[in-house]
Design a protein around this motif. Sequence first.
Motif, PDB file in Angstrom:
ATOM      1  N   VAL A 253      77.623  71.182  17.904  1.00 49.22           N
ATOM      2  CA  VAL A 253      78.603  71.860  17.050  1.00 49.22           C
ATOM      3  C   VAL A 253      79.593  72.632  17.924  1.00 49.22           C
ATOM      4  CG1 VAL A 253      77.078  72.014  15.056  1.00 49.22           C
ATOM      5  CG2 VAL A 253      77.017  73.804  16.790  1.00 49.22           C
ATOM      6  N   PRO A 254      80.849  72.784  17.515  1.00 48.94           N
ATOM      7  CA  PRO A 254      81.867  73.421  18.357  1.00 48.94           C
ATOM      8  C   PRO A 254      81.517  74.837  18.798  1.00 48.94           C
ATOM      9  CG  PRO A 254      82.892  72.284  16.506  1.00 48.94           C
ATOM     10  CD  PRO A 254      81.419  72.260  16.268  1.00 48.94           C
ATOM     11  N   GLU A 255      80.820  75.578  17.942  1.00 42.98           N
ATOM     12  CA  GLU A 255      80.488  76.961  18.316  1.00 42.98           C
ATOM     13  C   GLU A 255      79.466  77.029  19.442  1.00 42.98           C
ATOM     14  OE1 GLU A 255      78.469  76.095  14.278  1.00 42.98           O
ATOM     15  OE2 GLU A 255      80.405  75.700  15.266  1.00 42.98           O
TER      16      GLU A 255
ATOM     17  N   ARG B  17      59.643  74.590  31.310  1.00 36.14           N
ATOM     18  CA  ARG B  17      58.678  75.590  30.810  1.00 36.14           C
ATOM     19  C   ARG B  17      59.138  76.213  29.494  1.00 36.14           C
ATOM     20  NH1 ARG B  17      54.606  76.410  34.738  1.00 36.14           N
ATOM     21  NH2 ARG B  17      54.810  74.570  36.076  1.00 36.14           N
ATOM     22  N   ASN B  18      60.402  76.091  29.165  1.00 34.26           N
ATOM     23  CA  ASN B  18      60.920  76.636  27.906  1.00 34.26           C
ATOM     24  C   ASN B  18      60.868  75.623  26.759  1.00 34.26           C
ATOM     25  OD1 ASN B  18      61.593  79.146  29.078  1.00 34.26           O
ATOM     26  ND2 ASN B  18      63.539  78.338  29.808  1.00 34.26           N
ATOM     27  N   LEU B  19      60.398  74.415  27.041  1.00 32.38           N
ATOM     28  CA  LEU B  19      60.309  73.396  26.002  1.00 32.38           C
ATOM     29  C   LEU B  19      59.021  73.553  25.195  1.00 32.38           C
ATOM     30  CD1 LEU B  19      61.487  70.250  28.024  1.00 32.38           C
ATOM     31  CD2 LEU B  19      62.836  71.636  26.447  1.00 32.38           C
ATOM     32  N   ASP B  20      59.005  72.918  24.046  1.00 34.39           N
ATOM     33  CA  ASP B  20      57.844  72.965  23.154  1.00 34.39           C
ATOM     34  C   ASP B  20      57.176  71.597  23.167  1.00 34.39           C
ATOM     35  OD1 ASP B  20      55.964  73.320  21.196  1.00 34.39           O
ATOM     36  OD2 ASP B  20      57.386  73.639  19.548  1.00 34.39           O
TER      37      ASP B  20
ATOM     38  N   VAL C  32      72.355  74.609  22.252  1.00 39.51           N
ATOM     39  CA  VAL C  32      71.546  73.466  21.829  1.00 39.51           C
ATOM     40  C   VAL C  32      72.436  72.487  21.066  1.00 39.51           C
ATOM     41  CG1 VAL C  32      69.404  74.793  21.710  1.00 39.51           C
ATOM     42  CG2 VAL C  32      70.870  74.624  19.693  1.00 39.51           C
ATOM     43  N   ASP C  33      71.928  71.268  20.900  1.00 42.10           N
ATOM     44  CA  ASP C  33      72.681  70.283  20.126  1.00 42.10           C
ATOM     45  C   ASP C  33      72.319  70.396  18.653  1.00 42.10           C
ATOM     46  OD1 ASP C  33      70.152  69.184  20.021  1.00 42.10           O
ATOM     47  OD2 ASP C  33      70.862  67.122  20.234  1.00 42.10           O
ATOM     48  N   LYS C  34      72.810  69.482  17.853  1.00 43.67           N
ATOM     49  CA  LYS C  34      72.598  69.556  16.408  1.00 43.67           C
ATOM     50  C   LYS C  34      71.144  69.358  16.013  1.00 43.67           C
ATOM     51  CE  LYS C  34      77.297  68.013  15.257  1.00 43.67           C
ATOM     52  NZ  LYS C  34      78.126  66.976  14.598  1.00 43.67           N
ATOM     53  N   GLU C  35      70.354  68.792  16.888  1.00 44.08           N
ATOM     54  CA  GLU C  35      68.938  68.571  16.588  1.00 44.08           C
ATOM     55  C   GLU C  35      68.027  69.557  17.298  1.00 44.08           C
ATOM     56  OE1 GLU C  35      67.944  64.523  17.304  1.00 44.08           O
ATOM     57  OE2 GLU C  35      69.377  63.737  15.845  1.00 44.08           O
ATOM     58  N   GLY C  36      68.617  70.502  18.014  1.00 43.39           N
ATOM     59  CA  GLY C  36      67.819  71.545  18.647  1.00 43.39           C
ATOM     60  C   GLY C  36      67.481  71.304  20.098  1.00 43.39           C
TER      61      GLY C  36
ATOM     62  N   THR D 264      62.732  67.537  25.069  1.00 39.86           N
ATOM     63  CA  THR D 264      63.725  66.784  25.838  1.00 39.86           C
ATOM     64  C   THR D 264      65.040  67.554  25.875  1.00 39.86           C
ATOM     65  OG1 THR D 264      64.263  65.532  23.835  1.00 39.86           O
ATOM     66  CG2 THR D 264      62.783  64.480  25.421  1.00 39.86           C
ATOM     67  N   PHE D 265      65.934  67.147  26.789  1.00 40.98           N
ATOM     68  CA  PHE D 265      67.233  67.783  26.957  1.00 40.98           C
ATOM     69  C   PHE D 265      68.349  66.813  26.582  1.00 40.98           C
ATOM     70  CE2 PHE D 265      64.435  69.506  30.251  1.00 40.98           C
ATOM     71  CZ  PHE D 265      64.567  70.873  30.053  1.00 40.98           C
ATOM     72  N   VAL D 266      69.536  67.381  26.372  1.00 38.41           N
ATOM     73  CA  VAL D 266      70.770  66.607  26.355  1.00 38.41           C
ATOM     74  C   VAL D 266      71.521  66.969  27.630  1.00 38.41           C
ATOM     75  CG1 VAL D 266      73.024  66.306  25.262  1.00 38.41           C
ATOM     76  CG2 VAL D 266      70.964  66.390  23.858  1.00 38.41           C
ATOM     77  N   GLN D 267      71.809  65.971  28.436  1.00 38.30           N
ATOM     78  CA  GLN D 267      72.509  66.184  29.706  1.00 38.30           C
ATOM     79  C   GLN D 267      73.991  65.864  29.520  1.00 38.30           C
ATOM     80  OE1 GLN D 267      71.567  67.169  32.779  1.00 38.30           O
ATOM     81  NE2 GLN D 267      69.344  67.244  32.636  1.00 38.30           N
ATOM     82  N   VAL D 268      74.851  66.794  29.951  1.00 34.94           N
ATOM     83  CA  VAL D 268      76.294  66.569  29.947  1.00 34.94           C
ATOM     84  C   VAL D 268      76.757  66.555  31.394  1.00 34.94           C
ATOM     85  CG1 VAL D 268      78.540  67.439  29.216  1.00 34.94           C
ATOM     86  CG2 VAL D 268      76.571  67.671  27.689  1.00 34.94           C
ATOM     87  N   ILE D 269      77.330  65.439  31.825  1.00 37.17           N
ATOM     88  CA  ILE D 269      77.796  65.293  33.206  1.00 37.17           C
ATOM     89  C   ILE D 269      79.320  65.278  33.199  1.00 37.17           C
ATOM     90  CG2 ILE D 269      77.896  63.785  35.215  1.00 37.17           C
ATOM     91  CD1 ILE D 269      74.898  63.731  32.913  1.00 37.17           C
ATOM     92  N   ASP D 270      79.913  66.303  33.758  1.00 32.34           N
ATOM     93  CA  ASP D 270      81.365  66.414  33.820  1.00 32.34           C
ATOM     94  C   ASP D 270      81.853  65.769  35.118  1.00 32.34           C
ATOM     95  OD1 ASP D 270      84.007  67.090  33.654  1.00 32.34           O
ATOM     96  OD2 ASP D 270      83.726  69.236  34.000  1.00 32.34           O
TER      97      ASP D 270
END
Length: 589
Positions: A462-464, A364-367, A317-321, A375-381
């Motif tokens: 976060v890096p972890e 279905r896993n969202l609240d 997850v990102d810093k905001e969940g 919502t999601f954060v999308q990372v496109i490589d």
Amino acid sequence: MAEETKKPASDETTPPTTVADVPVPEKESTPQPEPVPVPETPEKSADPVTEETDKEKTPVTESASFKEESNKVDELPNPEQKALAELKELVQDALNKHEFTAPPVKEEEKKPEAEAVAIAVAEEEKKEESAAEEPTTDAAPATTEPVKEEPPVPAAVVEEKKETTPVVEEKKEVPPVVEEKKETPASADPSETVEKVTEKVTADEEDGSKAVEEIKETIVEVTATSTAPVEEDAAVPAEEVAATEEEVSIWGIPLLADERSDVILLKFLRARDFKVKEAFAMLKSVVAWRKEFNIDELLEEDLSGLGLEKVVYNHGVDKEGHPVCYNAFGAFQDNELYQNTFADKEKMDKFLRWRIQFMEKSIRNLDFSPDGICTFVQVIDLKNSPGLYLYKKELRQATNRALQLLQDNYPEFVAKQVFINVPWWYPAYYRMINALFTTRTKSKFVFAGASRSAETLFKYIVPEQVPVQYGGLSREGEQEFTIADSATEDTVKPASKHTVEFPVTEKSNLVWEARVVGWDVCYGAEFVPSAEGGYTIIVEKSRKIAAANETVITNNYTAPEAGKVVLTFDNQTSKRKKLVYRSKTKSSD
């Protein structure tokens, strides 16, 4: 040569860095084109790409904050509350009328049917007119004979016939009602009735005005009996519809059932700038598409074994969940995987179904509660991807279809879209497709070149939590550290040494892991005792770690006495390096 010493601290803050950065070749003097709507761009005004973006895309840059609107109804502005209330009324009315389950195809089929009915009605009217004229001409000779004997009677009969003609024409309004029931025989009855009444009048020699009244009464009775069944039949389905209310669920949430439904309706309103009618039309379209695509059955379909687990996947997850979804289409450089996925239309359709299924399961896993994360954060490589898009037609077609379906049927599910490993020419390509996106969508875009990809991700994640292949510390399998163990970010300046110290007590076991994004630095570790006159112990001999060997260094040391473990990073390059590390102490056995 400068030298720095750094002690780990839990409250240490990360120095400000420019997150969005698209590398530009040194030989090119022309700055790369727009649009890089990243909130962090003002920090680096010297970047030509950033400057052009700030000038040309000021509205996008200003709206590109990473803050989402509230989903609590009482916190919405009054116009948005009003729009939500209006949309809920439209949805309730549609549920009462069963508009969501009514197949849209039938509505289109009604047009040719209506045209055919109109033609049939016109033909029937012509037949009725001809049928009405025939009996009057036939009856004329019969009525003329008695007229010679009694002159007053023929006058009445003639007037009778003149008035009966418009009466028959009044019947023309009836056939369209009868035609809805597709009952044509009723059209023949009035003409016969007129004949009988006319003959009766002439035989009995009654007054002309009475004859006219009888004809009118007869025709009214016929029309009443023919239209009555239509009214009864039309009233039955109306009562049945009113008795039952339609139930429609989307993404597992019943519409108008609770406050979670408000969150879903707000997604449609925001996707259409709070234009209620457009949002309602989009909602109906999505519900119809989900039924056509058989989403409920798709969720149960077994699409495993396609080898696409590393192409699109959720990780952390990102810093905001927000859950983070990674898209790495460079994996299709594997020819075997490419052929297994796009060799023919059937396989391409299966890929499309897999992508939609993945999206549905993730949702279905969202609240969907007002305070939840939906919502999601999308990372496109984009690493190794551009060449595939340019030369692999099947991949381009499949991804464009998937993108279109996601845009049309999954509104406002992306909080941020981060493009990493962006090639230098990508801004020019983005400018060509820029018009396809709304201002709101573009405000969520962040672009980063290969040299800034890790820093960009660390801005939001976060890096972890970031996978090791993208500069983070998260690895598969059992590791000494977990995502619960926080990491520290730091920077190694160009042409300088950077040290990190971990204090230890006597007979304690210190475990640490560290990595430099891009490496190409020398690394070593040693133990320095606290007692005066103690000897420094080399834990790891200094060695150079090349960029090609980008890995996470993990080690441990059991201290014989109190002191500190010192990690040294020697950066002899002209570029600053991003350093990430963490540690923990365990009691020695």
